[in-house]
Design an enzyme around this catalytic site. Structure first.
Site, short mmCIF file in Angstrom:
data_model
loop_
_atom_site.label_atom_id
_atom_site.label_comp_id
_atom_site.label_asym_id
_atom_site.label_seq_id
_atom_site.Cartn_x
_atom_site.Cartn_y
_atom_site.Cartn_z
N CYS A 111 0.83 -1.20 0.00
CA CYS A 111 0.00 0.00 0.00
C CYS A 111 0.87 1.26 0.00
O CYS A 111 1.45 1.60 -1.03
CB CYS A 111 -0.99 -0.04 1.16
SG CYS A 111 -2.33 1.17 1.00
N HIS A 212 -3.65 -5.10 0.49
CA HIS A 212 -3.15 -5.42 1.83
C HIS A 212 -3.05 -6.94 2.02
O HIS A 212 -3.94 -7.56 2.60
CB HIS A 212 -4.06 -4.81 2.90
CG HIS A 212 -3.85 -3.35 3.07
ND1 HIS A 212 -2.95 -2.82 3.97
CD2 HIS A 212 -4.39 -2.28 2.42
CE1 HIS A 212 -2.96 -1.50 3.89
NE2 HIS A 212 -3.83 -1.15 2.95
N GLU A 214 -1.32 -8.54 4.09
CA GLU A 214 -1.22 -8.92 5.50
C GLU A 214 -2.58 -9.21 6.12
O GLU A 214 -2.66 -9.82 7.19
CB GLU A 214 -0.49 -7.83 6.29
CG GLU A 214 -1.32 -6.63 6.70
CD GLU A 214 -1.57 -5.62 5.60
OE1 GLU A 214 -2.19 -4.58 5.88
OE2 GLU A 214 -1.13 -5.86 4.46
#
Length: 231
Positions: A111, A212, A214
């Protein structure tokens, strides 16, 4: 072999935990879990001191998400929706990424991390993506990820890692690459044309994604970074 050392940048923000309310260096724990699961040793790098000086001690680098980059860094006035600018973090991460690229350090930007990479290479950003695409699906609500598919460029590193022509990924961003920086190629786009991944030609492993990873349970991108380091 011992676990490769993967530096991960972090936020510095007001936070509440146990009985405390104070400024904290913090990072969503998904980054840590994914690096450990991939076989790496995460080391959190706060934007303080001289993180660029640590490049020689790292095996890989992840530049994490966060607030907006000061538009002055890429020569533009601020949009009214540009926010959460942290000049000290810009200073630290722009210097860190320059040093990482100079050293050929394997790099994954997430990001904001992709935006830092693009800024270092002389590119520019769309400061408010809804102005460009006409909708807010890339950041549907505060603190809530959206799910949107992205089209991966055949033959790109990101397509090879994810093993597909498209991927359904977690989005939370209101900025994105406008003009790619020198040597940077956009290798994934959302259906509305928003740049969602980019790779640097001539570098052993320099990849950024606008989404994202994660936030997902499984993440091939973190594994690919650690595997590249091991090889």
């Amino acid at each position: 072999m011992s676990r490769p050392v993967i530096g991960v940048t972090c936020y510095v923000e007001p936070a509440r935990f146990t009985v405390w309310e104070t400024t904290a260096a913090l990072l969503p724990y998904g980054y840590v879990e994914h690096v450990v699961r991939a076989g790496g040793q995460p080391v959190i790098l706060p934007p303080a001191g001289d993180p660029a000086g640590l490049v020689g001690r790292l095996d890989g680098l992840i530049v994490a998400g966060g607030g907006d980059i000061d538009p002055a860094r890429y020569g533009e006035p601020p949009h009214e929706r540009t926010g959460y600018v942290r000049g000290f973090r810009d200073d630290a991460e722009l210097g860190l990424v320059r040093a990482a690229l100079d050293a050929g350090l394997p790099f994954l930007g997430v990001c904001r991390g992709l935006q830092v990479l693009n800024t270092v290479l002389g590119g520019t950003l769309h400061q408010h993506v809804p102005d460009v695409v006409g909708h807010g699906d890339h950041a549907p609500a505060p603190g809530r990820f959206g799910r949107m598919p992205v089209r991966l460029t055949p033959g790109s590193r990101v397509a090879g890692i994810l093993g597909a022509g498209t991927a359904d990924v977690a989005h939370y961003h209101h900025q994105a690459i406008a003009r790619p920086g020198e040597g940077l190629t956009v290798t994934a786009r959302a259906e509305d044309g928003t740049a969602e991944a980019a790779e640097l030609a001539g570098h052993p492993f320099a990849l950024g994604v606008q989404w994202h990873p994660e936030a997902d349970d499984e993440c091939a991108l973190f594994a690919a970074l650690v595997d590249h380091v091991r090889r």
